[in-house]
Write a protein that holds these residues in place. Structure first.
Motif: not given
Length: 445
Positions: A253-266
């Motif tokens: 979950v942490l790995k997936a959410m790191e990807g999501f956070r990279t996206a949502v920051k933009q």
């Protein structure tokens, strides 16, 4: 002996007391004039009785929804209401818009106060919290007289609660990647087919100085933050819940959410789901994830942007999806209104209305046969929507305790979603704090 209405009036008049003073000898035309007066009086009284009866049979059914003004669903509901009213003289449906972010809270207040609407439209993920309160009428007796159970998607089983069916499903869907082809080409990026390609395309298309954002997401406190999180995590083959409860701190979950956070920051800051969709339609967002039903709104984009707006399968190992919304009868509705609401539900469950639902919303309706190869050939957006629906994995938890407390869980996740966007804290610490808070405020055991 049966009396005509005029005879009844005459008998009533002749029963009046006889006057004792001398009477003028009647003219030979008096009898005719009296007969005319009697008929006029009878006609007037009959009209009064009919008008009164009609006034008593006029019924207005209250129907709040978050879809009254949403392109696609709005057309369907408007036509359905017109058809129902035409078939039920004296009955009207008061359909009106309530913003989605406020909808469940407002409906909860109405049910708690004993004034629920007549037609209950629910996001299906919130159904258990209403059913558990005894607020919805079991409809197995009504369903037994129809073919809904036999012809609807197996996902309809989600409307069973405590051994009873308490509503009819309106939609199940798969998520799609909506993208602006012109913005991708301008950035030299292709339509992504993997998570890494997606993150690269988001970075390439983000140009804040020009007001262009590579990714669209909910970045204001909103119930759909949970949907954003769960869609990304489910798409990466993980889950926010496990058999023991919350699973927010699991490595996958942490790995997936790191990807999501990279996206949502933009993504643009402070946007609700409605604002995000509009920014995409206005050509300000290059890509975003949304239920396939959003395809019905692409036609509302400006003419110069519309040809660039397209959809593709989500570039994840798993296609996320879910059951969307459902329709119900409140438990304490009087028999006459109950029958009318059921007539409305039964009408929109018929094959012709299910086919219309598919065409208007560009998502296959739950009745089998509502989507045909001919529809797919005529509408590529509908074809890809059907493909996503066939393979989608439900992002909404099946655990009864989670379903029952979904609304509260989604609100707490929404609060953490803002911290994930606006703070510099590590993803791990944000999710750990969230899980601790959930275990404390909404324990699942």
């Amino acid at each position: 002996m049966k009396l005509s209405f005029t005879s009844w009036i005459r008998r009533g008049l002749t029963a009046a007391p006889v006057r004792t003073e001398p009477q003028k000898r009647p003219d030979k035309n008096d009898n005719g004039r009296n007969e005319m007066r009697l008929k006029a009086l009878a006609t007037a009284l009959f009209g009064l009785f009919v008008t009164s009866a009609q006034a008593q049979t006029k019924i207005e059914l209250d129907f709040p929804t978050w879809q009254a003004e949403e392109p696609g669903p709005a057309e369907f509901w408007t036509e359905a209401v017109k058809a129902f009213e035409a078939a039920h003289p004296g009955v009207t449906i008061k359909k009106y818009q309530v913003p989605f972010r406020e909808y469940v809270d407002k409906l909860t207040v109405r049910f708690s106060g004993g004034t629920p609407p007549d037609i209950v439209h629910l996001p299906l993920r919130n159904f258990p919290s209403f059913a558990a309160q005894g607020w919805l009428r079991p409809i197995d007796d009504l369903l037994a007289k129809t073919d809904i159970k036999q012809t609807y998607s197996p996902m309809s089983a989600e409307l069973d609660w405590d051994g009873k069916t308490q509503g009819v499903m309106l939609m199940g869907y798969g998520m799609l990647l909506f993208y602006n082809e012109a913005l991708l080409k301008e950035a030299g990026a292709a339509v992504p087919k993997t998570p890494d390609e997606l993150l690269a395309a988001i970075k390439a298309t983000t140009k804040p100085d020009k007001g262009i954002f590579g990714w669209g997401a909910v970045t204001a406190e909103h119930p759909n933050i949970f949907v954003d999180w769960s869609s990304w995590v489910t798409g990466m083959g993980a889950s926010l819940f496990n058999k023991d409860g919350y699973n927010f701190t699991a490595p996958e979950v942490l790995k997936a959410m790191e990807g999501f956070r990279t996206a949502v920051k933009q993504a643009p800051k402070g946007t609700s789901s409605e604002a995000m969709r509009q920014l995409f339609l206005d050509g300000k967002i290059a890509m975003f994830r949304e239920g396939s039903f959003f395809a019905s709104q692409l036609k509302t984009a400006p003419a110069e942007i519309r040809p660039s707006l397209k959809a593709a399968m989500m570039p994840f190992p798993v296609v996320p999806g879910g059951t969307s919304n459902s329709i119900h009868i409140p438990a304490k509705l009087d028999p006459q209104r109950t029958q009318l609401v059921w007539d409305f539900i039964q009408m929109i469950s018929q094959p012709e209305w299910q086919a219309k639902y598919t065409q208007d919303l560009k998502v296959p309706a739950p009745r089998k046969g509502s989507f045909t190869p001919e529809m797919a050939a005529a509408d590529p957006l509908l074809a890809i929507s059907a493909k996503a629906s066939e393979v989608a994995v439900n992002i909404f938890p099946a655990t009864p305790a989670v379903r029952l407390n979904y609304n509260q869980i989604a609100k707490i996740v929404g609060e953490s979603g803002i911290r994930l966007v606006n703070s510099d804290r590590s993803t791990e610490s944000v999710l750990k704090d969230l899980q601790d808070q959930l275990n404390r405020r909404v324990p699942l055991k």
